[in-house]
Write a protein that holds these residues in place. Structure first.
Motif, PDB file in Angstrom:
ATOM      1  N   PHE A 201      23.816  52.642  41.596  1.00  0.00           N
ATOM      2  CA  PHE A 201      23.658  53.429  42.721  1.00  0.00           C
ATOM      3  C   PHE A 201      23.650  52.514  44.037  1.00  0.00           C
ATOM      4  CE2 PHE A 201      20.990  55.554  39.717  1.00  0.00           C
ATOM      5  CZ  PHE A 201      21.734  56.643  39.233  1.00  0.00           C
ATOM      6  N   PHE A 202      23.907  51.198  43.755  1.00  0.00           N
ATOM      7  CA  PHE A 202      24.207  50.286  44.857  1.00  0.00           C
ATOM      8  C   PHE A 202      25.054  49.261  44.673  1.00  0.00           C
ATOM      9  CE2 PHE A 202      19.777  51.981  44.887  1.00  0.00           C
ATOM     10  CZ  PHE A 202      19.520  52.134  46.324  1.00  0.00           C
ATOM     11  N   LYS A 203      25.814  48.779  45.827  1.00  0.00           N
ATOM     12  CA  LYS A 203      26.726  47.737  45.663  1.00  0.00           C
ATOM     13  C   LYS A 203      26.166  46.429  44.974  1.00  0.00           C
ATOM     14  CE  LYS A 203      27.798  45.575  49.455  1.00  0.00           C
ATOM     15  NZ  LYS A 203      28.458  45.232  50.770  1.00  0.00           N
ATOM     16  N   ASP A 204      24.953  45.686  45.536  1.00  0.00           N
ATOM     17  CA  ASP A 204      24.552  44.618  45.153  1.00  0.00           C
ATOM     18  C   ASP A 204      23.227  44.760  45.027  1.00  0.00           C
ATOM     19  OD1 ASP A 204      24.236  44.029  47.618  1.00  0.00           O
ATOM     20  OD2 ASP A 204      26.208  43.158  47.609  1.00  0.00           O
ATOM     21  N   VAL A 205      22.378  43.484  44.854  1.00  0.00           N
ATOM     22  CA  VAL A 205      21.023  43.373  45.001  1.00  0.00           C
ATOM     23  C   VAL A 205      20.852  43.420  46.409  1.00  0.00           C
ATOM     24  CG1 VAL A 205      19.093  41.896  44.412  1.00  0.00           C
ATOM     25  CG2 VAL A 205      20.852  42.127  42.530  1.00  0.00           C
ATOM     26  N   ASP A 206      21.471  42.662  47.281  1.00  0.00           N
ATOM     27  CA  ASP A 206      21.210  42.752  48.649  1.00  0.00           C
ATOM     28  C   ASP A 206      21.115  44.073  49.311  1.00  0.00           C
ATOM     29  OD1 ASP A 206      21.116  39.933  49.402  1.00  0.00           O
ATOM     30  OD2 ASP A 206      23.189  39.885  49.130  1.00  0.00           O
ATOM     31  N   ALA A 207      21.884  45.023  48.701  1.00  0.00           N
ATOM     32  CA  ALA A 207      21.740  46.731  49.057  1.00  0.00           C
ATOM     33  C   ALA A 207      20.364  47.068  48.692  1.00  0.00           C
ATOM     34  CB  ALA A 207      23.040  47.300  48.494  1.00  0.00           C
ATOM     35  N   ILE A 208      20.128  46.528  47.309  1.00  0.00           N
ATOM     36  CA  ILE A 208      18.836  47.310  46.697  1.00  0.00           C
ATOM     37  C   ILE A 208      17.588  46.649  47.597  1.00  0.00           C
ATOM     38  CG2 ILE A 208      17.073  46.878  44.797  1.00  0.00           C
ATOM     39  CD1 ILE A 208      19.657  46.972  42.964  1.00  0.00           C
ATOM     40  N   ALA A 209      17.551  45.498  48.013  1.00  0.00           N
ATOM     41  CA  ALA A 209      16.685  44.795  49.115  1.00  0.00           C
ATOM     42  C   ALA A 209      16.536  45.466  50.159  1.00  0.00           C
ATOM     43  CB  ALA A 209      16.751  43.163  49.169  1.00  0.00           C
ATOM     44  N   ASP A 210      17.673  45.871  50.879  1.00  0.00           N
ATOM     45  CA  ASP A 210      17.809  46.721  52.113  1.00  0.00           C
ATOM     46  C   ASP A 210      16.927  47.965  51.961  1.00  0.00           C
ATOM     47  OD1 ASP A 210      19.075  44.580  53.548  1.00  0.00           O
ATOM     48  OD2 ASP A 210      20.996  45.833  52.984  1.00  0.00           O
ATOM     49  N   ALA A 211      17.250  48.596  50.729  1.00  0.00           N
ATOM     50  CA  ALA A 211      16.574  50.045  50.600  1.00  0.00           C
ATOM     51  C   ALA A 211      15.030  49.759  50.169  1.00  0.00           C
ATOM     52  CB  ALA A 211      17.024  50.571  49.268  1.00  0.00           C
ATOM     53  N   LYS A 212      14.619  48.635  49.536  1.00  0.00           N
ATOM     54  CA  LYS A 212      13.219  48.648  49.547  1.00  0.00           C
ATOM     55  C   LYS A 212      12.839  48.179  50.862  1.00  0.00           C
ATOM     56  CE  LYS A 212      13.164  49.116  45.117  1.00  0.00           C
ATOM     57  NZ  LYS A 212      12.625  50.333  44.392  1.00  0.00           N
ATOM     58  N   ALA A 213      13.292  47.255  51.603  1.00  0.00           N
ATOM     59  CA  ALA A 213      12.605  47.081  52.837  1.00  0.00           C
ATOM     60  C   ALA A 213      12.642  47.849  53.941  1.00  0.00           C
ATOM     61  CB  ALA A 213      13.418  45.888  53.378  1.00  0.00           C
ATOM     62  N   GLU A 214      12.963  49.313  53.614  1.00  0.00           N
ATOM     63  CA  GLU A 214      12.921  50.475  54.393  1.00  0.00           C
ATOM     64  C   GLU A 214      11.229  50.582  54.826  1.00  0.00           C
ATOM     65  OE1 GLU A 214      14.817  53.612  52.709  1.00  0.00           O
ATOM     66  OE2 GLU A 214      16.786  52.919  52.989  1.00  0.00           O
ATOM     67  N   LEU A 215      10.549  50.219  53.612  1.00  0.00           N
ATOM     68  CA  LEU A 215       9.160  50.208  53.783  1.00  0.00           C
ATOM     69  C   LEU A 215       8.714  49.672  55.043  1.00  0.00           C
ATOM     70  CD1 LEU A 215       6.387  51.219  52.764  1.00  0.00           C
ATOM     71  CD2 LEU A 215       6.399  49.226  50.963  1.00  0.00           C
ATOM     72  N   TYR A 216       9.067  48.118  55.241  1.00  0.00           N
ATOM     73  CA  TYR A 216       8.705  47.335  56.296  1.00  0.00           C
ATOM     74  C   TYR A 216       9.208  48.079  57.583  1.00  0.00           C
ATOM     75  CZ  TYR A 216       8.015  43.936  52.630  1.00  0.00           C
ATOM     76  OH  TYR A 216       7.466  43.239  51.556  1.00  0.00           O
ATOM     77  N   ALA A 217      10.181  48.461  57.472  1.00  0.00           N
ATOM     78  CA  ALA A 217      11.127  49.075  58.945  1.00  0.00           C
ATOM     79  C   ALA A 217      10.329  50.390  59.465  1.00  0.00           C
ATOM     80  CB  ALA A 217      12.561  49.339  58.660  1.00  0.00           C
ATOM     81  N   THR A 218       9.641  51.115  58.263  1.00  0.00           N
ATOM     82  CA  THR A 218       8.973  52.289  58.718  1.00  0.00           C
ATOM     83  C   THR A 218       7.496  52.272  58.739  1.00  0.00           C
ATOM     84  OG1 THR A 218      10.858  53.153  57.313  1.00  0.00           O
ATOM     85  CG2 THR A 218       8.976  54.624  58.100  1.00  0.00           C
ATOM     86  N   LEU A 219       6.845  50.894  58.526  1.00  0.00           N
ATOM     87  CA  LEU A 219       5.224  50.991  58.922  1.00  0.00           C
ATOM     88  C   LEU A 219       5.062  50.945  60.289  1.00  0.00           C
ATOM     89  CD1 LEU A 219       4.498  47.733  56.390  1.00  0.00           C
ATOM     90  CD2 LEU A 219       3.939  50.364  56.308  1.00  0.00           C
ATOM     91  N   ASP A 220       3.831  51.530  60.588  1.00  0.00           N
ATOM     92  CA  ASP A 220       3.408  51.571  61.933  1.00  0.00           C
ATOM     93  C   ASP A 220       3.190  49.981  62.395  1.00  0.00           C
ATOM     94  OD1 ASP A 220       0.553  51.730  63.501  1.00  0.00           O
ATOM     95  OD2 ASP A 220       1.871  53.446  63.820  1.00  0.00           O
ATOM     96  N   ALA A 221       3.226  49.809  63.466  1.00  0.00           N
ATOM     97  CA  ALA A 221       2.889  48.583  64.093  1.00  0.00           C
ATOM     98  C   ALA A 221       1.731  47.798  63.729  1.00  0.00           C
ATOM     99  CB  ALA A 221       3.328  48.396  65.664  1.00  0.00           C
ATOM    100  N   THR A 222       0.739  48.612  63.558  1.00  0.00           N
ATOM    101  CA  THR A 222      -0.520  48.351  63.481  1.00  0.00           C
ATOM    102  C   THR A 222      -0.883  47.981  61.712  1.00  0.00           C
ATOM    103  OG1 THR A 222      -1.513  50.275  63.058  1.00  0.00           O
ATOM    104  CG2 THR A 222      -1.685  49.367  65.267  1.00  0.00           C
ATOM    105  N   ALA A 223       0.054  48.346  60.964  1.00  0.00           N
ATOM    106  CA  ALA A 223       0.145  48.246  59.438  1.00  0.00           C
ATOM    107  C   ALA A 223       0.293  46.923  59.100  1.00  0.00           C
ATOM    108  CB  ALA A 223       0.770  49.389  58.693  1.00  0.00           C
ATOM    109  N   CYS A 224      -0.165  46.403  57.794  1.00  0.00           N
ATOM    110  CA  CYS A 224      -0.013  45.302  57.233  1.00  0.00           C
ATOM    111  C   CYS A 224       1.182  45.265  56.232  1.00  0.00           C
ATOM    112  CB  CYS A 224      -1.162  44.669  56.349  1.00  0.00           C
ATOM    113  SG  CYS A 224      -2.844  44.788  57.662  1.00  0.00           S
ATOM    114  N   ALA A 225       2.077  44.171  56.114  1.00  0.00           N
ATOM    115  CA  ALA A 225       3.307  44.259  55.448  1.00  0.00           C
ATOM    116  C   ALA A 225       2.819  43.111  54.369  1.00  0.00           C
ATOM    117  CB  ALA A 225       4.451  43.841  56.167  1.00  0.00           C
ATOM    118  N   ILE A 226       3.208  43.240  53.142  1.00  0.00           N
ATOM    119  CA  ILE A 226       2.818  42.237  52.150  1.00  0.00           C
ATOM    120  C   ILE A 226       4.179  42.200  51.349  1.00  0.00           C
ATOM    121  CG2 ILE A 226       1.689  41.642  49.969  1.00  0.00           C
ATOM    122  CD1 ILE A 226      -0.628  43.344  51.197  1.00  0.00           C
TER     123      ILE A 226
END
Length: 364
Positions: free
Chosen positions: A103-128
């Motif tokens: 469903f994705f062009k490559d692993v970079d595209a998968i990483a982009d999709a997974k990183a939507e979690l970081y992009a959507t976190l509230d500014a006060t939330a913690c990213a790990i």
């Protein structure tokens, strides 16, 4: 539904977890680590999509102190939508690997999709972030740099796995973090579980809780799920490493490495491997490489099942394995598998869910 969340969560701290592999294991490890600090709710099974997550949230009692949520996806935009629904205080990505490549062009595209979690976190939330995954670390630093914790074998990780000892009963990992330096005993098979423990301690550290307490809680409270690195002993003296819930190239490698270490003294070592699904055009190459790993793991006999069985067999044969059998469905091989496992043999079951390799267990 999102307007009802304050009434569902009632102030609970939410931890959201996604990644190509290890989501469920990390979910359970984090839940065990948080147990000393309050009541913990978690995603049941794999209720991790646009239907499962709302069901998970609605199934909470409302008096949880922590809720550990697993987020799954197979298309861009899904993690963003699930994160908006979960409203997590902590967001953790276990890594981006060749899974769902169909469903994705490559692993970079998968990483982009997974990183939507970081992009959507509230500014006060913690990213790990998994500090051993450069793709994920780069995206975490770019998308949520102010509150970022990393974990991994990499010496620069905030929570650093310094060493690992493995046995047939579990793993002992030496871990350094800003507030903890010591060992963690993990009742799970395979050195890769040290990474899950480090991720769980990173969550605890990010929340400002006692990491030493959390480490002790993992030792007594962590429980794996069915068909995930479970060691079973049959009445006729065969030991089975049951890891047939799902498979990707990375988890297949981990299973073979763990099996090779544990089964060194076995009378015979047999692997029953199902095809890894949803890998797209690169699937044959991934299966041939896995076949090569089978031969290098000291396995005596390979039974390969599913649409890419011939690719698994070819890789193993080219690497020197002489006993290889293939079939479209595992039921065609069960009689031969049982005959090939005398007393003191070890058997590995590993494959994608579609292969249903657990049917082999009914014959032991």
């Amino acid at each position: 539904f999102r307007h009802l969340l304050p009434f569902v969560l009632l102030g609970a701290i939410a931890v959201a977890i996604t990644g190509s592999v290890g989501k469920t294991t990390m979910k359970n490890m984090v839940a065990a680590a948080l147990a000393p600090f309050g009541r913990v709710g978690r995603t049941p099974g794999n209720y991790n999509n646009d239907v499962g997550l709302p069901l998970t949230l609605c199934g909470m009692d409302g008096d949880e102190d922590f809720i550990v949520l697993e987020l799954g996806m197979n298309a861009p935009g899904e993690i963003e939508a699930l994160t908006q629904l979960a409203v997590p205080n902590v967001g953790l990505v276990t890594g981006a690997h060749p899974a769902h490549l169909e469903f994705f062009k490559d692993v970079d595209a998968i990483a982009d999709a997974k990183a939507e979690l970081y992009a959507t976190l509230d500014a006060t939330a913690c990213a790990i972030a998994n500090g051993d995954d450069d793709r994920i670390v780069e995206r975490a630093r770019r998308l949520h740099p102010t509150k970022l914790t990393t974990y991994g074998f990499d010496a620069g990780a905030t929570v650093h796995v310094k060493s690992v000892q493995t046995s047939s009963v579990g793993v002992v990992a030496t871990i350094d973090s800003p507030s903890f330096k010591g060992t963690v005993t993990i009742p799970a098979l395979g050195a890769h579980h040290a990474l899950h423990a480090a991720g769980a301690l990173a969550v605890v550290d990010a929340l400002g809780l006692d990491v030493a307490q959390a480490a002790a809680a993992i030792a007594t409270g962590y429980r794996g799920e069915k068909h995930r690195m479970s060691l079973l002993h049959s009445e006729n003296g065969v030991t089975v490493l049951d890891d047939c819930y799902n498979a990707s190239p990375l988890s297949m490698r981990a299973a073979l490495e763990t099996f090779g270490q544990l089964a060194q003294a076995a009378e015979r070592r047999i692997a029953v491997l199902g095809s890894m699904l949803e890998l797209g055009e690169q699937a044959p190459a991934f299966h041939k490489e896995t076949g090569r790993l089978v031969a290098n793991a000291g396995i005596d006999r390979l039974y390969a099942v599913g649409p890419y069985a011939q690719d698994l067999a070819e890789g193993a044969s080219l690497a020197g394995l002489t006993y290889v059998r293939t079939a479209d469905d595992v039921t065609e091989l069960i009689a031969d598998i049982v005959d090939s496992t005398p007393h003191q043999s070890w058997l590995l079951l590993k494959g994608s869910r579609g292969g249903r390799l657990e049917r082999v267990l009914d014959s032991y």
